[in-house]
Design a protein around this motif. Structure first.
Motif, PDB file in Angstrom:
ATOM      1  N   ASP A  78      16.059  20.951  20.447  1.00 19.02           N
ATOM      2  CA  ASP A  78      16.023  22.311  19.756  1.00 19.02           C
ATOM      3  C   ASP A  78      17.524  22.921  20.152  1.00 19.02           C
ATOM      4  O   ASP A  78      18.174  23.435  19.236  1.00 19.02           O
ATOM      5  N   LYS A 104      11.006  21.298  31.902  1.00 17.78           N
ATOM      6  CA  LYS A 104      10.568  21.522  30.348  1.00 17.78           C
ATOM      7  C   LYS A 104      10.607  22.939  29.707  1.00 17.78           C
ATOM      8  O   LYS A 104      10.576  23.118  28.740  1.00 17.78           O
ATOM      9  N   ARG A 105      10.011  23.739  30.825  1.00 14.46           N
ATOM     10  CA  ARG A 105       9.954  25.175  30.324  1.00 14.46           C
ATOM     11  C   ARG A 105      11.356  25.649  30.174  1.00 14.46           C
ATOM     12  O   ARG A 105      11.664  26.547  29.278  1.00 14.46           O
ATOM     13  N   SER A 108       4.958  19.874  20.690  1.00 13.86           N
ATOM     14  CA  SER A 108       6.027  20.436  19.958  1.00 13.86           C
ATOM     15  C   SER A 108       6.384  19.568  18.725  1.00 13.86           C
ATOM     16  O   SER A 108       7.350  19.454  18.283  1.00 13.86           O
ATOM     17  N   LEU A 111      14.118  24.105  28.821  1.00 10.51           N
ATOM     18  CA  LEU A 111      14.398  23.491  27.505  1.00 10.51           C
ATOM     19  C   LEU A 111      13.741  24.331  26.406  1.00 10.51           C
ATOM     20  O   LEU A 111      14.289  24.517  25.357  1.00 10.51           O
ATOM     21  N   GLN A 112      12.575  24.837  26.725  1.00  9.70           N
ATOM     22  CA  GLN A 112      11.734  25.787  25.440  1.00  9.70           C
ATOM     23  C   GLN A 112      12.398  27.133  25.387  1.00  9.70           C
ATOM     24  O   GLN A 112      12.421  27.710  24.812  1.00  9.70           O
ATOM     25  N   LEU A 144      12.328  18.227  23.537  1.00  7.34           N
ATOM     26  CA  LEU A 144      12.577  19.670  23.848  1.00  7.34           C
ATOM     27  C   LEU A 144      14.150  20.041  23.942  1.00  7.34           C
ATOM     28  O   LEU A 144      14.353  20.940  23.514  1.00  7.34           O
ATOM     29  N   ARG A 154       8.033  21.274  15.647  1.00 12.31           N
ATOM     30  CA  ARG A 154       9.285  21.843  15.619  1.00 12.31           C
ATOM     31  C   ARG A 154      10.271  20.618  15.437  1.00 12.31           C
ATOM     32  O   ARG A 154      11.125  20.650  14.959  1.00 12.31           O
TER      33      ARG A 154
END
Length: 320
Positions: free
Chosen positions: A232, A170-171, A265, A173-174, A229, A268
């Motif tokens: 984006d 997850k981190r 999120s 992907l962000q 995620l 977004r």
């Protein structure tokens, strides 16, 4: 920074080979397998934390600044020719080399004409190609292109690890759409990673609610956040670099669930959802109607009041 990124990529590749060997051996002891898995996950997490903590130079002038080095590189030493003839460096700089060659050829012709008019010899002044070669006589750690190439290699080596924990995924992907993709020379190399994460959720409508437990619900919620995620970075590759993904709207329809109204999120996500629907004039009316119906159905299944108002605004704009 350059050699740290290089070492991170090497360690990640060694970890990948180690995991592949362990899978081939198929050990029967479950406790040993669990301990090995946890150890590999901790190692992968630390590698990614180290890579995210490395500040990447934004320009060549920043690398040329003497204050950016703990130890100054030797002034009289010259790099080996092998570093300049590296095949991978040539592949990364193919797009810019054509333009540079055209510009250098034009500059050469202009300089020759100026030399004839002024009566100067060509041997007295070096050509722009020679000046560029002398300028590029730097060590790999002094070149911005080498930094970006090692940055991309290290990330690709970490993202291919099968033991990467979900929270690290997850981190990543962000972090990738804002810090990595706009910087690397070939961002389309990350397309497979984003497409795999975009389709990683399970859409099983036959599963009954009676079979769900709190643990399975939490795991399914965490799993369904990953496509949100990944949207984006995938949207960035499609709009900025021409990535073709025919199943984009099919997967986008699947990830619209009541949980999207409560994730962090969500702002977004709804921005990208609105851009995907409203800015594509080639979408048919029945496809837009399907998205409107899906969004309204999620509102009836427990969406918060603020999310319902947002969905109503989006649907009204799409119907106009």
């Amino acid at each position: 920074q350059y050699y740290t990124m290089m070492d991170i990529g090497v360690v990640a590749k060694q970890l990948y080979k180690k995991i592949s060997i362990q899978r081939q051996q198929q050990q029967q002891n479950d406790e040993d397998d669990m301990n090995t898995l946890m150890m590999n996950q901790r190692q992968a997490e630390r590698l990614m934390q180290m890579l995210m903590a490395i500040p990447l130079a934004s320009s060549q002038d920043q690398l040329d600044d003497s204050s950016s080095y703990l130890f100054q590189p030797p002034q009289e030493a010259m790099p080996l020719d092998e570093t300049e003839n590296d095949d991978e460096a040539a592949e990364d700089e193919d797009e810019s080399s054509d333009d540079d060659d055209d510009d250098s050829s034009d500059d050469d012709s202009d300089d020759e004409a100026a030399a004839l008019l002024t009566g100067q010899d060509e041997d007295d002044t070096p050509s722009p190609a020679a000046q560029k070669k002398n300028k590029d006589c730097r060590f790999p750690m002094q070149k911005l292109s080498c930094h970006r190439r090692q940055w991309s290699k290290a990330w690709m080596a970490i993202l291919r690890l099968p033991c990467l924990p979900p929270h690290c995924l997850k981190r990543a992907l962000q972090f990738l759409p804002t810090k990595v993709l706009p910087v690397v020379s070939r961002p389309l190399l990350f397309a497979d990673f984003f497409m795999a994460a975009y389709t990683s959720h399970d859409d099983d409508p036959k599963k009954s609610k009676d079979e769900e437990t709190p643990s399975t619900t939490n795991s399914s919620n965490n799993q369904s956040i990953i496509p949100l995620l990944a949207l984006d970075g995938l949207f960035y590759l499609m709009t900025e670099h021409g990535l073709e993904y025919p199943s984009y709207y099919k997967q986008l329809y699947k990830i619209i669930r009541p949980i999207v109204f409560s994730v962090k999120s969500k702002t977004r996500f709804f921005q990208l959802l609105d851009k995907s629907i409203s800015r594509n004039d080639l979408l048919s009316a029945h496809l837009v109607a399907a998205f409107c119906k899906r969004l309204m159905r999620c509102c009836l299944q427990g969406a918060p009041p603020a999310g319902i108002l947002l969905a109503v605004v989006l649907v009204s704009n799409w119907c106009r």
